[in-house]
Design an enzyme around this catalytic site. Structure first.
Site, PDB file in Angstrom:
ATOM      1  CD  GLU A 141      -2.980  -1.065   2.252  1.00  0.00           C
ATOM      2  OE1 GLU A 141      -3.905  -1.848   2.148  1.00  0.00           O
ATOM      3  OE2 GLU A 141      -2.949  -0.187   3.138  1.00  0.00           O
ATOM      4  CB  CYS A 154       2.563   7.406   3.210  1.00  0.00           C
ATOM      5  SG  CYS A 154       2.986   6.309   4.557  1.00  0.00           S
ATOM      6  CB  CYS A 161       6.526  -4.972   9.110  1.00  0.00           C
ATOM      7  SG  CYS A 161       7.769  -4.165  10.165  1.00  0.00           S
ATOM      8  CB  CYS A 165       4.786  -2.217  16.527  1.00  0.00           C
ATOM      9  SG  CYS A 165       6.514  -1.776  16.232  1.00  0.00           S
ATOM     10  CB  CYS A 168       1.799  -1.450  13.642  1.00  0.00           C
ATOM     11  SG  CYS A 168       2.051  -1.207  11.876  1.00  0.00           S
ATOM     12  CB  SER A 244       9.439   6.583   9.769  1.00  0.00           C
ATOM     13  OG  SER A 244       8.996   6.317  11.074  1.00  0.00           O
ATOM     14  CG  ASN A 268       5.458   4.828  18.958  1.00  0.00           C
ATOM     15  OD1 ASN A 268       5.327   5.998  18.625  1.00  0.00           O
ATOM     16  ND2 ASN A 268       5.472   3.849  18.089  1.00  0.00           N
ATOM     17  CB  CYS A 384       0.029   6.359  11.314  1.00  0.00           C
ATOM     18  SG  CYS A 384       0.602   7.897  10.671  1.00  0.00           S
TER      19      CYS A 384
HETATM   20  N1  SAH Z   1       8.466   0.798  10.522  1.00  0.00           N
HETATM   21  C1  SAH Z   1       8.596   2.220  10.495  1.00  0.00           C
HETATM   22  C2  SAH Z   1       7.732   2.922   9.456  1.00  0.00           C
HETATM   23  C3  SAH Z   1       6.261   2.538   9.392  1.00  0.00           C
HETATM   24  S1  SAH Z   1       5.134   3.077  10.630  1.00  0.00           S
HETATM   25  C4  SAH Z   1       8.328   2.803  11.863  1.00  0.00           C
HETATM   26  O1  SAH Z   1       7.756   2.107  12.687  1.00  0.00           O
HETATM   27  O2  SAH Z   1       8.725   3.929  12.121  1.00  0.00           O
HETATM   28  C5  SAH Z   1       5.046   4.807  10.534  1.00  0.00           C
HETATM   29  C6  SAH Z   1       4.518   5.443  11.814  1.00  0.00           C
HETATM   30  O3  SAH Z   1       3.172   5.036  12.110  1.00  0.00           O
HETATM   31  C7  SAH Z   1       5.348   5.052  13.029  1.00  0.00           C
HETATM   32  O4  SAH Z   1       5.720   6.207  13.732  1.00  0.00           O
HETATM   33  C8  SAH Z   1       4.404   4.232  13.862  1.00  0.00           C
HETATM   34  O5  SAH Z   1       4.707   4.318  15.222  1.00  0.00           O
HETATM   35  C9  SAH Z   1       3.070   4.837  13.499  1.00  0.00           C
HETATM   36  N2  SAH Z   1       1.941   3.966  13.819  1.00  0.00           N
HETATM   37  C10 SAH Z   1       1.894   2.615  13.754  1.00  0.00           C
HETATM   38  N3  SAH Z   1       0.700   2.166  14.165  1.00  0.00           N
HETATM   39  C11 SAH Z   1      -0.025   3.256  14.489  1.00  0.00           C
HETATM   40  C12 SAH Z   1      -1.366   3.430  14.985  1.00  0.00           C
HETATM   41  N4  SAH Z   1      -2.179   2.408  15.212  1.00  0.00           N
HETATM   42  N5  SAH Z   1      -1.785   4.697  15.190  1.00  0.00           N
HETATM   43  C13 SAH Z   1      -0.974   5.757  14.938  1.00  0.00           C
HETATM   44  N6  SAH Z   1       0.269   5.647  14.465  1.00  0.00           N
HETATM   45  C14 SAH Z   1       0.737   4.394  14.265  1.00  0.00           C
END
Ligand code: SAH
Length: 399
Positions: A141, A154, A161, A165, A168, A244, A268, A384
Site C-alpha cells: 500500500e 507515504c 514487516c 509492534c 500496528c 521512519s 511511542n 498510520c
Molecule cells: N516501521 C517504520 C515505518 C512505518 S510506521 C516505523 O515504525 O517507524 C510509521 C509510523 O506510524 C510510526 O511512527 C508508527 O509508530 C506509526 N503507527 C503505527 N501504528 C499506528 C497506529 N495504530 N496509530 C498511529 N500511528 C501508528
C-alpha cells in the site's frame, strides 16, 4: 520457530534474547532479492547502472556518462510532472548518443512499471489509499496525501514487516519479502501520475512510513532514495524525503553516512518497560542505546523527528511528557505526537482531546518543538499503522 530467510545485509537484527516476534511465525518464505532485483531499469541508481555498464565493457568514465544520460532520459522531468514511459530501443539510445557497446546491457533492462494499481480507496479528506500489486502478486500500500502547497506520498519498503509492534496492522502480517528499489521507486512513479491527474499540488514530499521497516531493507531503500533525489532523475529535495524507523540502532550510522534524507524514529513510549511491551525491537536496542547512537551519528545541522503515538492512559500522562522531554534533552529534534489510530490491540485507544492537548502543552512547556499529526485517511484504513493491503484484499473478513 522458523525464522524466514532474509538477505544478509538487510536482515532484521534478531538475536538470542529477543522475544519471539509472533508475526514471524506466519511469514511466508522470502523470495531472494538477488533473483529478482536488477533486471528493471528503476532498480538502478546512476551508480549501480554505471557499474553494470562497466561490466558490459565500458571504461569507468564512459559508463558514468551513459548512466547519467539514461537516468535523465528515463526519469528526469519537471518535478511533479507525469512521467510517460521512456522510449526504450536502439533508436532512442542512439538519439541519446549512447554508444552501441552499451545497448545490449541497457536494453536487457525493463523500463516498465513493476507494480499495477489493484485498488484505489479515496478518503473523505482527499487522501487516496492505493493497493499496488507486484509482478509476483504481492500486495503493498501507498498513501497519497494532498496538502495546500505540496502532496506527500507515504511509501512502503517491505511486503509486511517483521517488527511486530502491538499497535500496528502491518506488524500483524509478518514479513513476506523485501521490496526491490524499483518497486519503491514505482510507487512514486504511479503516485506522480495520479497526483497530476487529480490536479492537486505536485508530489514533492516522500515519507517512508508505509508498510515495512525501512532499516530492515536499507540497501534497497538507499538505492531508491539516491535515484529519487538525483537532480538528473526525480529531483526530490533530500530535506523532503523522510525515513521512519522503529529504532534499529545499528543502522543509524550507516543511514546518516549514506543518505542525505531526514530521519524519523518511532519512540511511542517514555521508558524501556512500556516501550518494550509494545515494540519488540526495544528488547534488542534500549532507549539509551538509541539516544547514544543518534547523538553520535547525526551530522551537524541535522535533527531527528521523534514520533510518539499517544495511547489513552498508557503513555499520555503529564508525567510521561516530563519523561519524554528529559529523554530528548540534548538531541536536536522535534517530537511529532500522533493520536493512535484503531489498530490490532483493542486495549490501545486514542486519548481524549483534553488529554492530547494537555500532553502537548506539557511537552511544549519543556521547550520541546512539538507537532501534532492529525489522522488522515482513517475512514479508508489509510492512516498510520493501518496499512495491511495483503490482509484486506486477500483474506476474507472473519465471519
Ligand atoms: N516501521 C517504520 C515505518 C512505518 S510506521 C516505523 O515504525 O517507524 C510509521 C509510523 O506510524 C510510526 O511512527 C508508527 O509508530 C506509526 N503507527 C503505527 N501504528 C499506528 C497506529 N495504530 N496509530 C498511529 N500511528 C501508528
Amino acid at each position: 520457530m522458523r525464522v524466514p530467510e532474509i538477505p544478509e545485509e538487510s536482515a532484521p537484527d534478531l538475536r538470542a534474547g529477543d522475544p519471539p516476534a509472533p508475526a514471524q511465525v506466519a511469514a511466508r518464505p522470502l523470495i531472494r532479492r538477488s533473483a529478482r532485483a536488477g533486471a528493471r531499469l528503476a532498480d538502478h541508481d546512476a551508480a549501480s547502472l554505471a557499474e553494470l555498464l562497466r561490466q558490459a565493457g565500458g571504461t569507468a568514465s564512459a559508463a558514468r556518462a551513459v548512466a547519467g544520460k539514461v537516468v535523465r532520459h528515463a526519469f528526469g522531468a519537471e518535478p511533479g510532472a507525469p512521467r510517460p514511459a521512456p522510449a526504450w530501443d536502439a533508436g532512442a539510445l542512439a538519439a541519446l548518443e549512447v554508444g552501441a557497446w552499451a545497448h545490449e546491457a541497457l536494453l536487457a533492462l525493463d523500463p516498465g512499471l513493476s507494480l499495477e494499481i489493484a485498488e484505489r480507496a479515496p478518503s473523505e479528506d482527499d487522501t487516496l489509499r492505493l493497493v499496488l500489486r507486484a509482478r509476483d502478486g504481492a500486495l503493498i500500500e501507498s498513501v497519497l496525501i494532498p496538502g495546500p502547497a505540496r502532496t506527500t506520498l507515504c511509501v512502503s519498503s517491505q511486503v509486511g514487516c517483521a517488527r511486530a509492534c502491538a499497535f500496528c496492522e502491518t506488524g500483524r502480517l509478518g514479513l513476506a519479502r523485501q521490496l526491490a528499489a524499483g518497486e519503491i521507486v514505482d510507487q512514486v512513479r504511479i503516485a506522480q501520475a495520479l497526483a497530476a491527474e487529480r490536479r492537486g499540488a505536485p508530489l514533492r514530499n516522500l515519507v517512508f512510513m508505509g508498510m515495512g521497516e525501512p532499516f530492515d531493507n536499507l540497501g534497497e531503500v538507499l538505492k531508491a532514495i539516491r535515484l529519487l533525489t538525483d537532480p538528473r532523475a526525480f529531483r526530490f529535495a533530500p530535506s523532503h524525503v523522510t525515513v521512519s524507523t522503529v529504532g534499529v540502532v545499528d543502522k543509524i550510522e550507516p543511514f546518516f553516512r549514506e543518505a542525505r534524507a531526514e530521519l524519523a524514529v518511532s519512540l511511542n513510549a517514555p521508558d524501556d518497560a512500556r516501550r518494550q511491551a509494545i515494540m519488540p525491537v526495544n528488547a534488542r536496542f534500549s532507549m539509551a542505546a538509541l539516544k547514544e547512537a543518534l547523538a553520535r551519528s547525526m551530522p551537524p545541522g541535522r535533527r531527528v523527528l521523534f514520533e510518539y503515538v499517544l495511547f489513552d492512559r498508557y503513555n499520555d500522562a503529564p508525567e510521561d511528557a516530563d519523561l519524554l522531554a528529559a529523554y530528548v534533552t540534548g538531541l536536536r529534534c522535534r517530537v511529532n505526537v500522533i493520536p493512535c489510530n484503531p489498530g490490532p490491540d483493542p486495549a490501545l485507544r486514542p486519548p481524549s482531546a483534553e488529554r492530547l492537548d494537555a500532553f502537548v502543552a506539557r511537552l511544549a512547556g519543556h521547550g520541546v518543538t512539538t507537532l501534532v499529526r492529525r489522522p488522515r485517511g482513517r475512514d479508508v484504513g489509510g492512516a498510520c499503522g493501518q496499512l495491511a493491503g495483503v490482509a484486506r484484499v486477500r483474506q476474507p473478513a472473519p465471519a
